[in-house]
Design an enzyme around this catalytic site. Structure first.
Site, PDB file in Angstrom:
ATOM      1  N   LYS A 117     -18.224 -33.617  85.037  1.00 45.25           N
ATOM      2  CA  LYS A 117     -18.976 -32.376  85.235  1.00 45.25           C
ATOM      3  C   LYS A 117     -19.179 -32.048  86.704  1.00 45.25           C
ATOM      4  O   LYS A 117     -19.319 -30.880  87.063  1.00 45.25           O
ATOM      5  CB  LYS A 117     -20.323 -32.458  84.531  1.00 45.25           C
ATOM      6  N   LYS A 158     -28.526 -35.128  84.534  1.00 45.51           N
ATOM      7  CA  LYS A 158     -27.401 -35.078  83.601  1.00 45.51           C
ATOM      8  C   LYS A 158     -26.336 -36.093  83.977  1.00 45.51           C
ATOM      9  O   LYS A 158     -26.106 -36.359  85.150  1.00 45.51           O
ATOM     10  CB  LYS A 158     -26.768 -33.677  83.606  1.00 45.51           C
ATOM     11  N   GLY A 165     -24.574 -34.243  74.292  1.00 42.33           N
ATOM     12  CA  GLY A 165     -26.001 -34.240  74.612  1.00 42.33           C
ATOM     13  C   GLY A 165     -26.546 -35.556  75.129  1.00 42.33           C
ATOM     14  O   GLY A 165     -27.747 -35.689  75.348  1.00 42.33           O
ATOM     15  N   HIS A 208     -27.525 -20.691  75.246  1.00 37.85           N
ATOM     16  CA  HIS A 208     -26.213 -21.307  75.431  1.00 37.85           C
ATOM     17  C   HIS A 208     -25.168 -20.312  74.934  1.00 37.85           C
ATOM     18  O   HIS A 208     -25.125 -19.984  73.755  1.00 37.85           O
ATOM     19  CB  HIS A 208     -26.138 -22.615  74.641  1.00 37.85           C
ATOM     20  N   ASN A 291     -15.089 -27.581  77.682  1.00 33.29           N
ATOM     21  CA  ASN A 291     -14.648 -28.518  76.660  1.00 33.29           C
ATOM     22  C   ASN A 291     -13.165 -28.291  76.407  1.00 33.29           C
ATOM     23  O   ASN A 291     -12.749 -27.207  76.022  1.00 33.29           O
ATOM     24  CB  ASN A 291     -15.470 -28.337  75.388  1.00 33.29           C
ATOM     25  N   ARG A 293     -10.824 -28.947  74.255  1.00 27.13           N
ATOM     26  CA  ARG A 293     -10.417 -29.318  72.892  1.00 27.13           C
ATOM     27  C   ARG A 293     -10.799 -28.193  71.942  1.00 27.13           C
ATOM     28  O   ARG A 293     -11.451 -27.240  72.334  1.00 27.13           O
ATOM     29  CB  ARG A 293     -11.179 -30.573  72.473  1.00 27.13           C
TER      30      ARG A 293
END
Ligand code: ADP
Ligand code: ADP
Ligand code: MG
Length: 456
Positions: A117, A158, A165, A208, A291, A293
């Protein structure tokens, strides 16, 4: 097409989903199963089944060598990793390529870049995509305190390697920093083998919003619009919808274009999702992660665009051009997805594995169920508890909510407990119906639901 046989390296509903798209393309499927999944629906539907190891996923669905060996033995041309497990493992993608197997997904380089990230954040910023105020790398508790002073509380710690999560902690006050730092770091180490943390300003009233992109190997990148995935428990999505409600045209377009910009600039290929957080109070948005995928919630996008994203992934991996442009993408109606889990929602969502003695799901126009469950199926205790995803598509958000409520009402599952009662509670809630939800709303609502269930 140069893909004639696909090895499916996953389980559950997504294995079934992949097999269905392969069928539509006249591609043979070989499913790798653990000992616990020999009688799964995927195993019944695949053309061939190969056992890749024992029930615990470390020996089977995460066992790269066993999977590649099985795919080679089955003479597969390509491997579809689904989501979770090895889907975002760059080493696995590279191992497939080294063995002459087409990995149905992006390049190992892209997986690596976006999997971290910190790197993803800095690449996004470099291409002009907004990121939340933050501190790049937090090595010690003292550094964390210092960064939080600068950013201003509340902040979020994070995990750089994070996903699902895990390794996320909110810190509202300096006195809680040490324990938050230690637990986030330990959780990240245990889950990802990497305890690197970073920090972001915590957005209190957040939504989100994520954008589905498709990119081919010929330089075309298109988006299929956005999804709202604000309804989360423990930073995990529970209910998703497309399109996202209540965004101005300007904000919606900026978010969509940011996803395309990022995908273009990193030379992305395959299906991917750029996730953003929208600050409801400021009307601003920030890149969270990409992401690399297929995502659990991809069906809501399929319903409103009429595309088969898994099929597109396979065609892209075979080197075919997308075959359509951004102008060809149009959106029709509203779609909502509910994740149905084998959990007791009244008992703090504790897992409820066991045998399904009755399975009578709803069906009808506008109702789609992506599932691997059936009457007589025994839900194994080894994997995540997703039983299926119920998707309703209708002409408007109101009609989709109404259709979903009716579908949930008709859902019969006995022998195990499911989250259907909680989903009904949420869909019936005026805040949800009026679109007054942020990323923390579902957690609070789960509390209300449990309190109510226990007192009645
Ligand atoms: P998505 O972003 O596709 O909606 P989530 O955010 O819910 O999926 O989860 C992120 C990833 O972590 C997914 O690929 C999912 O399969 C995986 N995952 C979530 N929960 C678990 C779990 N309990 N065990 C293993 N993998 C999980
Ligand atoms: P993961 O890889 O675990 O999916 P994400 O970075 O996508 O991690 O974040 C997961 C969720 O955590 C988001 O969907 C959002 O609800 C919340 N979140 C992440 N960053 C922030 C932030 N800066 N402020 C508020 N909430 C956040
Ligand atoms: Mg995420």
């Amino acid at each position: 097409m140069n893909i004639k046989r696909v090895f499916v390296a996953n389980r559950g509903e997504i294995a079934v989903r992949i097999i269905r798209s392969c069928r539509a393309l006249n591609i043979e499927t070989v499913l790798g199963v653990s000992d616990a999944d020999r009688n799964s629906l995927g195993a019944q539907l695949a053309d061939r089944v190969i056992c890749i190891g024992p029930p615990p996923s470390s020996g089977s669905y995460l066992n790269m060598r066993a999977i590649v060996a099985a795919a080679l033995a089955a003479k597969a041309d390509a491997v579809h990793p689904g989501y979770g497990f090895l889907a975002e493992n760059a080493e696995f993608a590279a191992m497939c390529a080294e063995n002459g197997l087409i990995f149905i997904g992006p390049s190992p380089d892209n997986i690596r870049q976006m999997g971290n990230k910190l790197e993803a954040r800095s690449l996004a910023a470099q291409f002009g995509v907004p990121v939340a105020e933050g501190a790049p790398r937090i090595r010690t508790y003292a550094e964390a305190l210092e960064a939080a002073e600068r950013i201003g509380y509340p902040v979020l710690l994070k995990a750089a390697a994070g996903g699902g999560g895990r390794g996320i902690r909110i810190v509202r006050d300096g006195k809680d920093m040490q324990s938050a730092f230690e637990s986030a770091s330990a959780e990240a180490q245990a889950a990802f083998g990497d305890n690197t943390l970073f920090m972001e300003r915590y957005i209190e009233k957040a939504r989100h919003i994520e954008v589905q992109v498709l990119a081919d190997t010929h330089g075309s990148v298109v988006h299929l619009g956005e999804r709202d995935c604000s309804l989360q428990r423990r930073y995990q999505k529970v209910i998703e919808e497309a399109p996202a409600f209540g965004l101005s045209d300007d904000l919606r377009e900026k978010i969509r274009q940011s996803a395309v910009t990022l995908a273009k600039n990193i030379g992305y290929r395959s299906a991917g999702t750029a996730e953003f957080i929208v600050d409801v109070e400021r009307g601003t948005f920030y890149f969270l992660e990409m992401n690399t995928r297929i995502q659990v919630e991809h069906p809501v996008t399929e319903e409103i665009t009429g595309r088969d994203i898994v099929r597109d992934q396979i065609r892209i991996a075979a080197g075919e051009p997308l075959g359509f442009t951004q102008e060809d993408v149009s959106f029709k109606g509203w779609a909502i997805e509910c994740r149905i889990n084998a959990e007791s929602s009244v008992h703090n969502f504790r897992p409820s594995p066991g045998t399904i003695t009755k399975w009578e799901p709803p069906a009808g126009p506008g109702i789609r169920l992506d599932t691997h469950s059936f009457e007589g199926y025994t839900v194994p205790p080894y994997y995540d508890s997703l039983l299926g995803k119920l998707i309703v598509h209708a002409e408007s958000r109101e009609a989709a909510i109404d259709g979903m409520l009716k579908a949930l009402e008709r859902f019969r599952c006995e022998g195990i407990e499911t989250t259907v009662p909680f989903l009904k509670f949420v869909l019936n809630h005026p805040d949800y119906q009026n679109g007054l939800v942020t990323t923390r709303w579902l957690e609070q609502t789960a509390g209300q639901f449990m309190a109510q269930a226990q007192s009645s």
